[in-house]
Motif scaffolding. Sequence first.
Motif, PDB file in Angstrom:
ATOM      1  N   ILE A 173      28.545  50.528  43.852  1.00  0.00           N
ATOM      2  CA  ILE A 173      29.832  50.480  44.548  1.00  0.00           C
ATOM      3  C   ILE A 173      29.826  49.424  45.657  1.00  0.00           C
ATOM      4  N   THR A 174      28.911  49.571  46.610  1.00  0.00           N
ATOM      5  CA  THR A 174      28.948  48.707  47.793  1.00  0.00           C
ATOM      6  C   THR A 174      28.458  47.294  47.481  1.00  0.00           C
ATOM      7  N   ALA A 175      27.270  47.186  46.909  1.00  0.00           N
ATOM      8  CA  ALA A 175      26.712  45.857  46.649  1.00  0.00           C
ATOM      9  C   ALA A 175      27.550  45.081  45.635  1.00  0.00           C
ATOM     10  N   ASN A 176      28.007  45.748  44.591  1.00  0.00           N
ATOM     11  CA  ASN A 176      28.801  45.048  43.581  1.00  0.00           C
ATOM     12  C   ASN A 176      30.145  44.591  44.118  1.00  0.00           C
ATOM     13  N   THR A 177      30.732  45.350  45.040  1.00  0.00           N
ATOM     14  CA  THR A 177      31.973  44.902  45.679  1.00  0.00           C
ATOM     15  C   THR A 177      31.724  43.625  46.463  1.00  0.00           C
ATOM     16  N   LEU A 178      30.583  43.546  47.114  1.00  0.00           N
ATOM     17  CA  LEU A 178      30.223  42.325  47.846  1.00  0.00           C
ATOM     18  C   LEU A 178      30.140  41.132  46.903  1.00  0.00           C
ATOM     19  N   VAL A 179      29.566  41.323  45.724  1.00  0.00           N
ATOM     20  CA  VAL A 179      29.481  40.244  44.735  1.00  0.00           C
ATOM     21  C   VAL A 179      30.879  39.770  44.332  1.00  0.00           C
ATOM     22  N   VAL A 180      31.781  40.712  44.102  1.00  0.00           N
ATOM     23  CA  VAL A 180      33.151  40.360  43.722  1.00  0.00           C
ATOM     24  C   VAL A 180      33.838  39.578  44.846  1.00  0.00           C
ATOM     25  N   LEU A 181      33.666  40.021  46.074  1.00  0.00           N
ATOM     26  CA  LEU A 181      34.288  39.328  47.209  1.00  0.00           C
ATOM     27  C   LEU A 181      33.735  37.914  47.370  1.00  0.00           C
ATOM     28  N   GLU A 182      32.447  37.750  47.171  1.00  0.00           N
ATOM     29  CA  GLU A 182      31.858  36.407  47.277  1.00  0.00           C
ATOM     30  C   GLU A 182      32.433  35.479  46.213  1.00  0.00           C
ATOM     31  N   ALA A 183      32.632  35.997  45.008  1.00  0.00           N
ATOM     32  CA  ALA A 183      33.223  35.179  43.945  1.00  0.00           C
ATOM     33  C   ALA A 183      34.688  34.853  44.268  1.00  0.00           C
ATOM     34  N   MET A 184      35.416  35.820  44.787  1.00  0.00           N
ATOM     35  CA  MET A 184      36.806  35.557  45.188  1.00  0.00           C
ATOM     36  C   MET A 184      36.867  34.455  46.241  1.00  0.00           C
ATOM     37  N   ALA A 185      35.968  34.523  47.215  1.00  0.00           N
ATOM     38  CA  ALA A 185      35.938  33.513  48.276  1.00  0.00           C
ATOM     39  C   ALA A 185      35.606  32.134  47.716  1.00  0.00           C
ATOM     40  N   MET A 227      31.772  52.100  52.953  1.00  0.00           N
ATOM     41  CA  MET A 227      31.082  50.846  53.269  1.00  0.00           C
ATOM     42  C   MET A 227      31.777  49.666  52.609  1.00  0.00           C
ATOM     43  N   ALA A 228      32.176  49.848  51.343  1.00  0.00           N
ATOM     44  CA  ALA A 228      32.868  48.771  50.633  1.00  0.00           C
ATOM     45  C   ALA A 228      34.190  48.446  51.323  1.00  0.00           C
ATOM     46  N   GLU A 229      34.908  49.487  51.745  1.00  0.00           N
ATOM     47  CA  GLU A 229      36.161  49.258  52.477  1.00  0.00           C
ATOM     48  C   GLU A 229      35.908  48.434  53.736  1.00  0.00           C
TER      49      GLU A 229
END
Length: 418
Positions: A173-185, A227-229
């Motif tokens: 949940i948390t780490a994978n959301t970070l990966v998605v956000l980095e790709a979006m950025a 944490m993801a939020e």
Amino acid sequence: MLPSNRNRQQPRAGRSWSFSEMDFSDPKRKPRFLSKLVMLAFLTAMCILMLTHPQYHSSCPSVFAVREPGVTHVLVTGGAGYIGSHAALRLLTDSYRVTIVDNLSRGNIGAIKVLQKLFPQPGRLQFIYADLGDAKSVNRIFSENAFDAVMHFAAVAYVGESTLEPLRYYHNITANTLVVLEAMAAHGVKTLIYSSTCATYGEPEKMPITEETPQVPINPYGKAKKMAEEIILDFSKSADLAVMILRYFNVIGSDPEGRLGEAPRPELREHGRISGACFDAALGIIPGLKVKGTDYETPDGTCIRDYIDVTDLVDAHVKALDKAQRGKVGIYNVGTGKGRSVKEFVDACKKATGADIKIDYFPRRPGDYAEVYSDPTKINRDLNWTAQRTDLLESLRVAWRWQKLHRSGYGAPLAATI
């Protein structure tokens, strides 16, 4: 593009090109023979590249890689899962372009096949088998597709399981959301609709739950989502994002037209939603229903939850996507505003299925809480959204119709279908 053959020197007419002559009879021709070997190796490598990377089959870019006026391309992570597949169906019905990314650890390839059959037209739907934990794969997916928005559903989502495997939940949940956000950025995607949960609130002192209720999660699932939020909120402050965070309650039901349903893997049924367990008991897949916890401080001693129909839930996601604005964050509870006890739910399930379901009572499940239901005032006001399918019995009847016709879920496992 393969090298052209036009400038290659052609053999003279009538001359024999036997291997014996090329190898031995004319030493001056050895360099030409070596060059031919190099060319053969190059062509072989190109063929392998073309076979293993379908994007090289044509010099024309994929329609999914090009922004088209009037078409919104949405990446749906976890789109093979229960909620994600229903969301993809709604988006496709509303003429969005959809890319589903799922590793099928919890999702169903059968749901993807249903969607592909319903929307076979080029440029409507594509499915990419990938794991969001693989940052290189995620970055490649973003580089090869022109996404306008992301609906991020992908997650493991069982409270009980999260207490047994907390690290898996923080990673997924948390780490994978970070990966998605980095790709979006990295690729300039500015709209995010995030699938969160009422589990971030924990066990509040007051009911109903509003968006201002303190978030004090009591299990790893809720903690990982919170944490993801927080990561999303911190990132949005400097990234000019359009963000909608939807915290929804207990999801039930299925597609009213019977095209999609809920089909958890057999080994996960004990951790799953109560509706799935009720249906399994009604079908005889399991001997009876296990009700965990009868000593809560509620009128009948069982937990109280706010049950939201999946059709209403995905409607909230689409309205959130429509209302999302750059530089703004919206946080909304998605529920009916009414709590129902587990006992009430089981009674409704018995009526919906017509089965005399055997009930076994057990101690409380770790990480559970007594009473949770929403105050949907904010989402009613801001997004003009109100739950329409609030008849618990009818939602269960709709879901039961799908379950009866799909006793084994969507069919064969991934290994037999891909």
